[in-house]
Design a protein around this motif. Sequence first.
Motif, PDB file in Angstrom:
ATOM      1  N   SER A 194       0.882  -1.171   0.000  1.00 31.39           N
ATOM      2  CA  SER A 194       0.000   0.000   0.000  1.00 31.39           C
ATOM      3  C   SER A 194       0.919   1.219   0.000  1.00 31.39           C
ATOM      4  N   TRP A 195       0.355   2.375  -0.319  1.00 24.58           N
ATOM      5  CA  TRP A 195       1.167   3.598  -0.429  1.00 24.58           C
ATOM      6  C   TRP A 195       2.037   3.804   0.818  1.00 24.58           C
ATOM      7  N   ASP A 196       1.423   3.649   1.999  1.00 27.61           N
ATOM      8  CA  ASP A 196       2.147   3.925   3.244  1.00 27.61           C
ATOM      9  C   ASP A 196       3.193   2.859   3.571  1.00 27.61           C
ATOM     10  N   GLU A 197       3.030   1.693   2.983  1.00 27.02           N
ATOM     11  CA  GLU A 197       3.995   0.604   3.253  1.00 27.02           C
ATOM     12  C   GLU A 197       5.210   0.662   2.326  1.00 27.02           C
ATOM     13  N   ILE A 198       5.134   1.463   1.264  1.00 22.68           N
ATOM     14  CA  ILE A 198       6.242   1.502   0.286  1.00 22.68           C
ATOM     15  C   ILE A 198       7.551   1.806   1.009  1.00 22.68           C
TER      16      ILE A 198
END
Lengths: 187, 187
Positions: free
Chosen positions: A137-141
């Motif tokens: 997810s975006w925040d996990e990148i």
Amino acid sequence: MTSFDPTDYAFERKIPEGDNVERQVCAECGWVHYENPKIVVGSVVTNGEKFLLCRRAINPRKGFWTLPAGYLEKNETTAEGAAREAYEEATAEIRIRDLLALYSVTHISQIQIMYRAVLDKPEFSAGIESLEVQLFSWDEIPWDNLAFPTVYWALHQYRQIKEEESFVPFSNATGDMLKRSLEIIKR
Amino acid sequence: MTSFDPTDYAFERKIPEGDNVERQVCAECGWVHYENPKIVVGSVVTNGEKFLLCRRAINPRKGFWTLPAGYLEKNETTAEGAAREAYEEATAEIRIRDLLALYSVTHISQIQIMYRAVLDKPEFSAGIESLEVQLFSWDEIPWDNLAFPTVYWALHQYRQIKEEESFVPFSNATGDMLKRSLEIIKR
């Protein structure tokens, strides 16, 4: 097998006949070593809200995360090349949507052509050039462990258009985005 | 000066170590002859309602009309290359606006990147690669004497967007436009 080493040849820098740019020319046989810019094709691949990234198994930037991308081969369209790279690096069968960005990376004479693409089924695995492949997810990148500034550009530019039906493709990042992206290569 | 002739070398087609594509490899020294696709950069240049075309002084297609375009050089951005080509072929100082089209010409392994550009002042002359340079209104364009199908594509695709503020760039022509463009190379 040894690889090509230009220092084995009697190269001198000169302007070949009928040309207007200095090139490496062999003083013995006259062979002109044309060094053309190379084309990298790749894509921002999404599955739902997640992004497909590959951790590089090869240098440069071994161990860092990148988008599926690589050199265009002869007789390929740019979209075919981008799809092939996703398959080689992540055994991912992607659907190319449209042109996301065209980057000129002048210091290494590379033109990067990045597409927006979709992975319809979350099926993938690490190809030989990848240590691992993952959907984030975006925040996990893994922002602190991206391989190249252009990976940062492409992800953020995608974020600006997301699922828009159509848009004008991006070019090289400027300003703050460029500045932040250059932090990547200090790591 | 002689030029590079691959038949002088003991080439054989094989897959180099760590690679996955067959390439020309010298059986004696192991040198791998990487043949990468080449990048052509060019532009549809307008001055008012007119289009800037160059009549080619060199082969292929000597004597036929083309857009200012040519091979991207090392360390250039694609826009810089397109502007340089317009200067070399037509001593035209153009203003690049935006990306018009990205073509994959697979049978000759060429990627063509075409811009929309403006010639603010109608000042130009034939560069060394041009026999003559001229501004044509749409109806005056020498349609029967165009050099390449992609010249036809770029002009017609430009015509579809003309002065629109922004647009999605085009790719290879298909259907009727492709069919009509292929008539060009029979001449």
